[in-house]
Every structure is written in structure tokens, then in C-alpha cells.
Design a protein around this motif. Sequence first.
Motif, PDB file in Angstrom:
ATOM      1  N   LYS A  45       0.660  -1.261   0.007  1.00 37.40           N
ATOM      2  CA  LYS A  45       0.170   0.113   0.198  1.00 37.40           C
ATOM      3  C   LYS A  45       0.988   1.388   0.121  1.00 37.40           C
ATOM      4  CE  LYS A  45      -3.979  -2.018   2.437  1.00 37.40           C
ATOM      5  NZ  LYS A  45      -4.592  -2.261   4.051  1.00 37.40           N
ATOM      6  N   ILE A  46       2.000   1.129   0.731  1.00 43.33           N
ATOM      7  CA  ILE A  46       2.716   2.409   0.862  1.00 43.33           C
ATOM      8  C   ILE A  46       3.446   2.770  -0.541  1.00 43.33           C
ATOM      9  CG2 ILE A  46       4.712   3.580   2.146  1.00 43.33           C
ATOM     10  CD1 ILE A  46       1.866   3.010   3.633  1.00 43.33           C
ATOM     11  N   LYS A  47       3.991   1.674  -1.080  1.00 39.84           N
ATOM     12  CA  LYS A  47       4.550   1.680  -2.332  1.00 39.84           C
ATOM     13  C   LYS A  47       3.661   2.172  -3.330  1.00 39.84           C
ATOM     14  CE  LYS A  47       8.073  -1.965  -1.731  1.00 39.84           C
ATOM     15  NZ  LYS A  47       8.526  -3.479  -2.371  1.00 39.84           N
ATOM     16  N   ALA A  48       2.432   1.906  -3.295  1.00 46.31           N
ATOM     17  CA  ALA A  48       1.283   2.138  -4.400  1.00 46.31           C
ATOM     18  C   ALA A  48       1.009   3.540  -4.291  1.00 46.31           C
ATOM     19  CB  ALA A  48       0.191   1.518  -4.113  1.00 46.31           C
ATOM     20  N   GLN A  49       1.159   4.102  -2.985  1.00 46.84           N
ATOM     21  CA  GLN A  49       0.895   5.742  -2.753  1.00 46.84           C
ATOM     22  C   GLN A  49       2.201   6.439  -3.382  1.00 46.84           C
ATOM     23  OE1 GLN A  49      -1.968   7.140  -1.816  1.00 46.84           O
ATOM     24  NE2 GLN A  49      -2.912   5.064  -1.652  1.00 46.84           N
ATOM     25  N   ALA A  50       3.452   5.932  -2.952  1.00 49.34           N
ATOM     26  CA  ALA A  50       4.730   6.267  -3.386  1.00 49.34           C
ATOM     27  C   ALA A  50       4.497   6.465  -5.032  1.00 49.34           C
ATOM     28  CB  ALA A  50       5.708   5.709  -2.887  1.00 49.34           C
TER      29      ALA A  50
END
Length: 557
Positions: A45-50
Motif C-alpha cells: 500500500k505504501i509503495k502504491a501511494q509513493a
Amino acid sequence: MLAAVALVATALAVPAAASDNGLSIRPAMGWSSWSFVRRWPDENKIKAQADALVSSGLAAKGFVYVNLDDFYQKCDSNGFVVDSYGRWAVDTAKFPSGIKALADYVHAKGLKFGFYVTPGIAKNAVTANKPIEGTSYHAQDIADTTQTHKNYNCKNMYRLKYSHPGAQAFINSWANQMASWGVDYLKIDGADATTIADVEAWDKALRQTGRPINFALSNNLPIAQADTWKRLANSWRTQGDVECYCGSGPNGSGYPLTDWSHVVSRFNSAASWQPYAGPGGWNDYDSLQIGNGDQVGLTADQRRSHMTHWAMAASPLLLGTDLTALTSVDLAMLKNDRLIAVNQDGVAAQRIVNSGVNQVWRKREPGGDYIVALYNTGTSGNSTVSVTWSQVGFTGPAAVTNLWSGASEGTVSSSYSATLRPGETRLIRVRPAGQRYEAENAAISQGAAESNHSGFSGTGFVNGDNVAGSYVEFTVNAAAAGTATLTLRYANGTSINRPMTIDVDGTTITRDFPGTGNWDTWADSAFTVSLNAGANTVRATATTANGGPNLDYLDVS
């Protein structure tokens, strides 16, 4: 006759010293996981937001922080599971690659990585009497088991005995671990008036890592200790969460993320906290809930007002929305260069009208323009909001530009009004008529043009030698003879008045230039003179051995 300028008369308060860690010279911009991801973060999820921060073009606009908030940790029935040195253990089910790998991923995209902690030491660390890395001390040496800290996840955080050297060593070890992972921003949550020792310890710990780490405090910090927060941190939350916790998911998660009442509550907070904001330290009004359209809980008008107020208040702009589902309307709001510039000008606005649902805020930027925001904060009915230029800080005509649309509204003589829908705002740039003469372009005797302090207009300012007789001389052109208001912008980082004589074509007056708190804080000194048609000589000369103040420019109206 030349139009005279009447400046707003305000007492010159000496501002508190800001954190000198060299970070957050302008408010931070980026994204935080709490609002949308909430209690269920994981590395994908964090990678997708980045990824979305970059692909949307927001990163190119300055939104560069990707901040992992709470619930990345692993808990058992006694609180946080800890590592071999008593620090919180990361939940490997959520982050199988580890935090360093996630930070590396974020950094590879040209972004910065943020992390989260709360004060104290975990109960499990004390029960197991874990060693403190690099010392002969153990957890039981430094824990005060009679008192616990506020914690929103696993609870069970004991307070630390900072009278024991092992307490600072423990915080240092934790900060060193974060630095080794590549953390660029640290939010310490649960801070309040009882945690000043913890905030001081984390400030020391972050500095000793040698890594620049933006230090943020949360939440609902008491204003009574505002000077302390400003000295120790780069931002501080002035209220509770902006989230409404009224979504349909567990613990109120999901949409809506917020509501208008939570946003409007920040207006009074911003009015009270305004004096404490400045380069290196900012009042944080919580996440910016723009990106996912009306479903966040705000209409388009309310979202524009939300962004306008955060920009005017110079709050950090940390998005709380789902960046993988940005709407075109909201993306256009977030990428508006004029709004971003208002946030990044380094000036927090003052409220000058507060009448029912009508509010007006103003700030003067370093270049001399005024930024004015008019709001209808109501939830029903249109309202006409008005302000005079004298309330803003000057008199005479001014050129007005609408900052949301970019359209010129022409020259406005003495006041401005807008009929606004409920929740709507009008944001304008106001440029008073007149001329500006930069000190660095004037004739300088016994002094030099420099640029080693912030906040100046043009390319620099004049630092006169500390001698009587050093001067700056301007040549001022007037289209016709008449009365004019001259405004010298100056900074005096000492506590000693530095008087100067002002000579205008043979007429001399004496002006005081008291201390402004530091050399980065500028003030105005205005005086009325008679000018001849054509060229006029205006010389400002130091009268004592201390010399004059630093001079930025001379405005003529």
C-alpha cells in the motif's frame, strides 16, 4: 498628490527561537498513511501511494514526503513486541521486506520517507529487561513503571527516567536505527505538556544521528508551551485529528474521511497559533483531505477553502487521501502553483475579520504583495464578505489577481467584496500601487550587499558597517510633486536600537529601528515626506557606533 500608505500598527513581539536543525525552512509537503490507510498499512500500500505521488505529478510540485504512520508494529497481550534492544518490532506480516527496503523504494523515486513513534519504553522491553544498545544499562534501569504514556495502538508504554543516562542512550539507539533505515521525517505522537523531556530527548537523539530528519509533534499540543515546541521541533499539531471517524468501516474508517466542522475548527486555532509559525517551525493543522472528490466528506467549495486555509496558515501540506484514485477536479486543486506558492512563502496569515460566517485573513509576503482570503464558513446561504485595504494594511489603489483562477480583477480602489456560496472562498493577491527600490541596488557607503539571511526581497539586502555615518542612498523618481509615504524594510537581530537619519532632498528626520528578534525577521518603518517632481535623493544614515539595521528595500507610495 501621491497616495499615502498607512501601515497596520502592531506591536513588534520578539518571536521565539525556531529549531536550528536546518530543516523545514518551508512547510513540509507530502502524504501520510493515517487518514485513508488507517490501521492497516503494509508495504504494498505504501509503495502504491509513493508510485501515485510521482505519476500524478504531485511530487514534481513539491509533495515529496511519504509518511508511514501508526500500526506498522507487532503487538501481543502485554503491548509492543520488541527487538533485542527493547525497540518496537516491525510486523513482518505487513512489511516482509523491512522498513529499510521500503525507505529505499521511496528514495529511489526521488521522495522522502517518514516514520512514527510515541514516547516511552515498551512494557515487554522492561519485563524482559532488554539491554540498551552500546551501554551496560538495561530497560529496568531507565523505566518508571509507576507511570505510563499515551499510546493509541498497543498501549503499555512506561515513562522514562531521564535522570538516568541510559534513558537518553535508549532514545539515541532508536533514532540511530531509524537513521540507518533512511528515515527523513519522524512524527512523535502523544506529545503534551508532560512529555517535554521526551521531546527534548528525541530532538537530541535525531541530531546526534547526523542524518537530517524533519521532527514533527502530534497531537493537540498546548499553546502554553508553544515556545518550547518551536525551539525543539519543525512542526506541531495544534488540535486533535481532522478525521471525523464517521466512515462505515471499523473504528469509523473509510469514507467520509472528515467533515466541514472539523476543517472549520482550524480557523480559531490558526488565529491563536499564528505568531509561532516561521522558517524552521510550523503550526500543523493535520492532513489535507483533498484528492478523492466529494466522498472525503467535503464539497468542492469546502475543499478549496480547506486548501486555501492550510496555504494561508503556512501549515504542512500532508495529504491523507488515496492517491491511487485522484479525481481530475481535486488534482487540479492540488497542483495549483499559485496556491502552493502561498503556502511556501514562509508567512502565516492573520485573521482580520471574524463576523458570523464571514472571515478574512491577510498576510504580507516578503516581496510586498498582500495575500487575502475571504471565506463564507457557513453551511447554508450565500454571504457577502468585505474588507477594506486599510484593514489589510495599506491605503490607495491596488492590482488584484484571483489566485484560484489566475485571472486579473483589475485595479481596485479601496475595498474588496465577494458574495460567496456556503463553504466557498475567494483568494486574491493584492499589489498596492507604488514603487519599490531594492537596497542592494542603491548607493552603499561603508557596507555591503549580502544574502545570508532569509526573507529578503530581490537578490539580497544591505548590511551596513557598525560605524556612525554608514549609509544607503536611494534615487526616487516621482511623476509629480506631492506627499508620499516611504517604508523602509529592515531587520535588527540585536536588542539595541539602531537609529538612522533619513535625509530627503535636504529635509532630515530621525527614525528608531528597534530589535526584530533575529536577522531573519523583517519589520517596516514608515514615514511621510514631500517629494519633488522627478529625481529625489533619499539617504538613510546610521547615527551611532552600532551602525544601522540591515535594509531590504524602500517602498514609495
